[in-house]
Design a protein around this motif. Structure first.
Motif, PDB file in Angstrom:
ATOM      1  N   ASP A   1       9.508  -4.421  17.405  1.00 52.00           N
ATOM      2  CA  ASP A   1      10.309  -5.446  18.081  1.00 52.00           C
ATOM      3  C   ASP A   1       9.482  -6.640  18.512  1.00 52.00           C
ATOM      4  OD1 ASP A   1      12.584  -6.538  19.041  1.00 52.00           O
ATOM      5  OD2 ASP A   1      12.748  -5.286  20.817  1.00 52.00           O
ATOM      6  N   PRO A   2       9.733  -7.856  18.102  1.00 51.71           N
ATOM      7  CA  PRO A   2      10.831  -8.380  17.286  1.00 51.71           C
ATOM      8  C   PRO A   2      10.459  -8.571  15.814  1.00 51.71           C
ATOM      9  CG  PRO A   2       9.703 -10.218  18.291  1.00 51.71           C
ATOM     10  CD  PRO A   2       8.952  -8.960  18.698  1.00 51.71           C
ATOM     11  N   LEU A   3       9.381  -7.955  15.350  1.00 48.71           N
ATOM     12  CA  LEU A   3       8.896  -8.184  13.990  1.00 48.71           C
ATOM     13  C   LEU A   3       9.186  -6.997  13.071  1.00 48.71           C
ATOM     14  CD1 LEU A   3       5.405  -9.627  14.951  1.00 48.71           C
ATOM     15  CD2 LEU A   3       7.414 -10.924  14.258  1.00 48.71           C
ATOM     16  N   PHE A   4       9.430  -7.320  11.811  1.00 49.78           N
ATOM     17  CA  PHE A   4       9.619  -6.315  10.771  1.00 49.78           C
ATOM     18  C   PHE A   4       8.340  -6.315   9.938  1.00 49.78           C
ATOM     19  CE2 PHE A   4      13.757  -7.318  12.224  1.00 49.78           C
ATOM     20  CZ  PHE A   4      14.499  -6.160  12.086  1.00 49.78           C
ATOM     21  N   VAL A   5       7.779  -5.138   9.725  1.00 56.05           N
ATOM     22  CA  VAL A   5       6.486  -5.026   9.064  1.00 56.05           C
ATOM     23  C   VAL A   5       6.675  -4.521   7.636  1.00 56.05           C
ATOM     24  CG1 VAL A   5       4.181  -4.008   9.171  1.00 56.05           C
ATOM     25  CG2 VAL A   5       5.394  -4.590  11.286  1.00 56.05           C
ATOM     26  N   PHE A   6       6.055  -5.234   6.692  1.00 58.33           N
ATOM     27  CA  PHE A   6       6.093  -4.897   5.272  1.00 58.33           C
ATOM     28  C   PHE A   6       4.662  -4.676   4.797  1.00 58.33           C
ATOM     29  CE2 PHE A   6       9.856  -7.251   6.236  1.00 58.33           C
ATOM     30  CZ  PHE A   6      10.852  -6.679   5.472  1.00 58.33           C
ATOM     31  N   MET A   7       4.484  -3.856   3.748  1.00 61.13           N
ATOM     32  CA  MET A   7       3.155  -3.542   3.247  1.00 61.13           C
ATOM     33  C   MET A   7       3.126  -3.703   1.730  1.00 61.13           C
ATOM     34  SD  MET A   7       0.978  -0.029   3.845  1.00 61.13           S
ATOM     35  CE  MET A   7       1.291  -0.086   5.583  1.00 61.13           C
ATOM     36  N   ASP A   8       2.018  -4.271   1.231  1.00 60.65           N
ATOM     37  CA  ASP A   8       1.879  -4.415  -0.222  1.00 60.65           C
ATOM     38  C   ASP A   8       1.114  -3.221  -0.793  1.00 60.65           C
ATOM     39  OD1 ASP A   8      -0.794  -4.870   0.345  1.00 60.65           O
ATOM     40  OD2 ASP A   8      -0.794  -6.962  -0.288  1.00 60.65           O
ATOM     41  N   SER A   9       0.851  -3.246  -2.097  1.00 59.86           N
ATOM     42  CA  SER A   9       0.207  -2.107  -2.772  1.00 59.86           C
ATOM     43  C   SER A   9      -1.246  -1.915  -2.343  1.00 59.86           C
ATOM     44  CB  SER A   9       0.286  -2.286  -4.290  1.00 59.86           C
ATOM     45  OG  SER A   9      -0.365  -3.487  -4.660  1.00 59.86           O
ATOM     46  N   GLU A  10      -1.843  -2.960  -1.736  1.00 62.42           N
ATOM     47  CA  GLU A  10      -3.232  -2.866  -1.265  1.00 62.42           C
ATOM     48  C   GLU A  10      -3.296  -2.539   0.229  1.00 62.42           C
ATOM     49  OE1 GLU A  10      -4.437  -6.749  -2.386  1.00 62.42           O
ATOM     50  OE2 GLU A  10      -4.552  -6.264  -4.502  1.00 62.42           O
ATOM     51  N   TYR A  11      -2.155  -2.112   0.800  1.00 62.30           N
ATOM     52  CA  TYR A  11      -2.027  -1.727   2.210  1.00 62.30           C
ATOM     53  C   TYR A  11      -2.225  -2.888   3.188  1.00 62.30           C
ATOM     54  CZ  TYR A  11      -2.194   2.816   0.036  1.00 62.30           C
ATOM     55  OH  TYR A  11      -1.943   3.897  -0.781  1.00 62.30           O
ATOM     56  N   ASN A  12      -2.010  -4.127   2.734  1.00 61.36           N
ATOM     57  CA  ASN A  12      -2.002  -5.271   3.643  1.00 61.36           C
ATOM     58  C   ASN A  12      -0.634  -5.326   4.301  1.00 61.36           C
ATOM     59  OD1 ASN A  12      -4.595  -6.215   2.846  1.00 61.36           O
ATOM     60  ND2 ASN A  12      -3.669  -7.075   1.007  1.00 61.36           N
ATOM     61  N   GLN A  13      -0.609  -5.588   5.614  1.00 64.08           N
ATOM     62  CA  GLN A  13       0.652  -5.638   6.340  1.00 64.08           C
ATOM     63  C   GLN A  13       1.050  -7.083   6.603  1.00 64.08           C
ATOM     64  OE1 GLN A  13       0.516  -3.250   9.859  1.00 64.08           O
ATOM     65  NE2 GLN A  13       0.491  -1.343   8.726  1.00 64.08           N
TER      66      GLN A  13
END
Length: 191
Positions: free
Chosen positions: A77-89
């Motif tokens: 809250d209030p951010l949505f966290v996404f991750m790429d294939s190299e584990y960068n958020q």
């Protein structure tokens, strides 16, 4: 740099040092008096709408945004966290996600859109498969024509649940395919 007359709907341009996407373009004038272009735009950083009128010979810088495949991880809250294939958020504010909020689910694959090295929004796949978590049962005698009913689909955050109109034969716990651009039911997915 492109002239206003060369800009099309969907192009991302810089207006007053802000990245704006052109949502609608209306042309007025004649070849003798010159053309004006009335654009309905949206600021990519703040999602605020804006309307401006430009002459055909005004010049704009066209921006090409970077995209990267990511998966949805969690809500902080209030951010949505996404991750790429190299584990960068990558953290994206909820207000920048718009309609995508209703479809997010843990581990969902989508594309993060970057401007100036910062993730500003996500693009969903065109179609997704979701389970119906609540739907009213079909009522006997309600079968004339193309009758639809409301169905709530699963997602990560309950208050952002999407309601999809589905045919009467679709029931709770069914898996359905949905077009994320129009929020329309496509078909039931059977295993």
């Amino acid at each position: 740099m492109k002239f206003a007359k060369e800009i099309r709907v969907g192009n991302i341009i810089m207006v007053d040092s802000k990245p704006m996407i052109v949502l609608r373009s209306d042309v007025n004038g004649s070849s003798r008096t010159g053309f004006t272009y009335k654009w309905k735009m949206k600021n990519l950083l703040t999602n605020s709408p804006q309307e401006n009128v430009f002459r055909g010979d005004d010049k704009f810088e066209v921006v090409v945004l970077d995209k990267k495949a990511v998966t949805y991880s969690y809500f902080a809250d209030p951010l949505f966290v996404f991750m790429d294939s190299e584990y960068n958020q990558f953290e994206i504010e909820g207000e920048n996600l718009g309609e995508a909020l209703g479809y997010l689910k843990d581990g969902m694959e989508c594309e993060a859109v970057f401007y100036d090295g910062k993730a500003i929004s996500v693009e969903l796949p065109t179609t997704i498969v979701r389970q119906i978590v609540y739907s009213e049962p079909a009522v006997k005698g309600n079968t004339s024509g193309n009758v639809l009913k409301e169905a709530k689909i699963e997602n990560a955050i309950e208050e952002n649940q999407i309601v999809v109109m589905v045919p009467l034969f679709v029931s709770q716990d069914d898996q359905i395919e949905i077009d994320t651009r129009t929020n329309e039911y496509k078909k039931v997915v059977r295993n």
